[in-house]
Design a protein around this motif. Structure first.
Motif, short mmCIF file in Angstrom:
data_model
loop_
_atom_site.label_atom_id
_atom_site.label_comp_id
_atom_site.label_asym_id
_atom_site.label_seq_id
_atom_site.Cartn_x
_atom_site.Cartn_y
_atom_site.Cartn_z
N SER A 176 0.76 -1.15 -0.02
CA SER A 176 -0.13 0.11 -0.03
C SER A 176 0.83 1.06 -0.07
CB SER A 176 -0.80 -0.01 1.24
OG SER A 176 -1.98 -1.08 1.20
N THR A 177 2.18 1.12 0.50
CA THR A 177 3.01 2.29 0.45
C THR A 177 4.36 2.04 -0.37
OG1 THR A 177 4.10 1.53 2.47
CG2 THR A 177 2.06 2.86 2.71
N THR A 178 4.82 3.14 -0.41
CA THR A 178 6.50 2.94 -1.17
C THR A 178 7.35 2.26 -0.36
OG1 THR A 178 6.07 5.13 -2.35
CG2 THR A 178 8.52 4.52 -1.77
N ALA A 179 7.13 2.29 1.02
CA ALA A 179 8.02 1.72 1.79
C ALA A 179 7.82 -0.06 1.72
CB ALA A 179 8.02 2.13 3.47
N GLU A 180 6.50 -0.41 1.68
CA GLU A 180 6.19 -1.72 1.64
C GLU A 180 6.65 -2.32 0.19
OE1 GLU A 180 2.35 -1.44 4.35
OE2 GLU A 180 2.06 -1.48 2.24
N ALA A 181 6.47 -1.43 -0.80
CA ALA A 181 7.06 -1.91 -2.14
C ALA A 181 8.48 -1.95 -2.17
CB ALA A 181 6.49 -0.82 -3.06
N VAL A 182 9.20 -1.08 -1.55
CA VAL A 182 10.80 -1.17 -1.65
C VAL A 182 11.15 -2.53 -1.08
CG1 VAL A 182 12.87 -0.16 -0.77
CG2 VAL A 182 10.92 1.33 -1.69
N ALA A 183 10.54 -2.71 0.39
CA ALA A 183 10.84 -3.90 0.95
C ALA A 183 10.76 -5.14 0.21
CB ALA A 183 9.96 -4.11 2.24
N MET A 184 9.57 -5.27 -0.59
CA MET A 184 9.52 -6.25 -1.41
C MET A 184 10.60 -6.45 -2.63
SD MET A 184 5.30 -6.38 -2.03
CE MET A 184 3.93 -6.50 -0.35
N LEU A 185 10.73 -5.50 -3.26
CA LEU A 185 11.70 -5.31 -4.21
C LEU A 185 13.04 -5.66 -3.62
CD1 LEU A 185 10.50 -2.04 -6.21
CD2 LEU A 185 10.22 -4.39 -7.04
N GLN A 186 13.32 -5.35 -2.64
CA GLN A 186 14.77 -5.67 -1.95
C GLN A 186 15.02 -6.86 -1.79
OE1 GLN A 186 14.69 -2.94 1.29
NE2 GLN A 186 16.24 -1.69 0.13
N ARG A 187 13.91 -8.13 -1.62
CA ARG A 187 14.07 -9.30 -1.29
C ARG A 187 13.79 -10.41 -2.46
NH1 ARG A 187 9.33 -11.92 -0.51
NH2 ARG A 187 7.57 -10.72 -0.04
N ILE A 188 13.17 -9.97 -3.29
CA ILE A 188 12.68 -10.94 -4.37
C ILE A 188 13.70 -10.84 -5.43
CG2 ILE A 188 10.97 -11.50 -6.15
CD1 ILE A 188 9.06 -10.05 -4.41
N PRO A 189 14.02 -12.07 -5.98
CA PRO A 189 15.37 -12.12 -7.12
C PRO A 189 14.75 -11.91 -8.20
CG PRO A 189 14.66 -14.45 -6.34
CD PRO A 189 13.93 -13.17 -5.19
N VAL A 190 15.55 -11.33 -9.08
CA VAL A 190 15.04 -10.84 -10.58
C VAL A 190 16.04 -11.38 -11.44
CG1 VAL A 190 13.58 -8.76 -9.91
CG2 VAL A 190 16.15 -8.66 -10.36
#
Length: 339
Positions: A176-190
């Motif tokens: 719902s927030t940028t902080a939550e989005a960033v946390a996801m992007l930091q942990r999921i491998p691409v």
């Protein structure tokens, strides 16, 4: 050439989504196995990766696979785990202030764009997104006012990870927030390098550099094109005018920039590209407005507005003329939704 953009409102995968699948599956399946079917991870490897990194998305994934017919190859493709390598263009700008916004140009070949604009409610939250790989996200917004978009990071590195469209789907479904989005992007491998632009309703924003070979990095940048800290793939940057586009967008953001002023820059060269025959033409400009969770797809002289609150099925046909051959702006005509 003509390209069909279709807006579809369907809360859960159903007959409308299946029609999109049937339209594109032949091309996607050929692309997916272009290096041989054994070059792609098995279904169980793909399922294991989803369970480990995005378990909340599993019910949606299973519903998508079931709607596609429960085939093995379809399930492997739809997981987006370790897909083939591919590249594109794109320019992105994050606007802060009284009216936060995210503006982006999506630059690619019109022959390869799916052209699906999907409003869904897969997990109870309204999400409106331009779709890639049938259910992934190129750019989108959710009812909480969180907007995201992607741009190729300009690196040839590849590794074990997800295609970024499914990661952005996950972000819009559960953050719902940028902080939550960033946390996801930091942990999921691409599996490739991307620059991700994020902004929420409060104006909190971030640009996140995600890569397969190094940790995700949050940077103090509001503009991204097709390089990260610097140009690493010189030929790609030269062809796509990555440095020139970045400078032009930075200039449009200087001073008291508002949405209209920045948008006008996105609709002019060098940011607006017309080399469609070479695969680097602007296929659409998107303007995301978190305050009312709305989005406009824009072409020179044309605006198509939808929102999380009000979204209607519609088809528009966009005609692209290659600027290398003397053409310029695409034109469009409205069409009826096919049954």
């Amino acid at each position: 050439m003509d390209l069909q953009f279709e807006a579809i409102d369907e809360d859960m995968p159903g007959p409308k989504w299946r029609r999109v699948f049937d339209r594109h599956w032949h091309a996607y399946s050929r692309w997916f196995v272009r290096d041989g079917v054994r070059s792609r991870p098995t279904y169980f490897m793909s399922l294991k990766a989803l369970r480990k990194h995005m378990p909340e998305l599993l019910p949606t994934y299973e519903a998508i696979v079931a709607t596609a017919g429960d085939g093995d190859l379809e399930a492997r493709f739809l997981s987006m785990w370790c897909p083939p390598f591919y590249v594109g263009g794109c320019s992105q700008a994050i606007l802060t202030g009284a009216e936060p916004a995210l503006i982006r140009n999506y630059d690619y070949s019109p022959r390869l764009l799916e052209g699906t604009w999907l409003a869904s409610r897969f997990n109870g939250k309204r999400v409106v997104a331009v779709v890639d790989c049938l259910w992934g996200v190129l750019d989108g917004i959710n009812e909480d006012g969180l907007a995201v978009s992607l741009s190729f990071g300009g690196r040839t590195a590849a590794g074990q990870g997800f295609g970024i469209p499914v990661v952005l789907r996950y972000v819009l479904e559960f953050a719902s927030t940028t902080a939550e989005a960033v946390a996801m992007l930091q942990r999921i491998p691409v599996h490739m390098s991307y620059s991700i632009a994020v902004i929420d309703r409060q104006g909190k924003h971030a640009t996140v550099y995600v890569n397969p070979d190094r940790p995700a990095e949050v940077v103090e940048r509001r503009v991204s094109t097709n390089h990260q800290h610097g140009v690493e793939w010189a030929r790609h940057a030269e062809i796509t005018k990555s440095v020139e586009r970045e400078a032009a967008v930075e200039k449009s953001l200087s001073g008291s920039a508002d949405v209209d002023r920045v948008l006008s820059g996105f609709l002019r060269p060098p940011v607006y590209q017309t080399s469609y025959g070479r695969g680097y033409g602007t296929l659409y400009t998107a303007v995301y407005r978190p305050l009312d969770a709305s989005v406009e797809l824009v072409w020179p002289g044309s605006v198509w507005r939808q929102s999380c609150a009000e979204f209607q099925d519609e088809v528009r046909i966009i005609r692209f003329n290659d600027g290398d051959s003397g053409g310029f702006a695409p034109t469009f005509k409205q069409g009826a939704v096919s049954s």
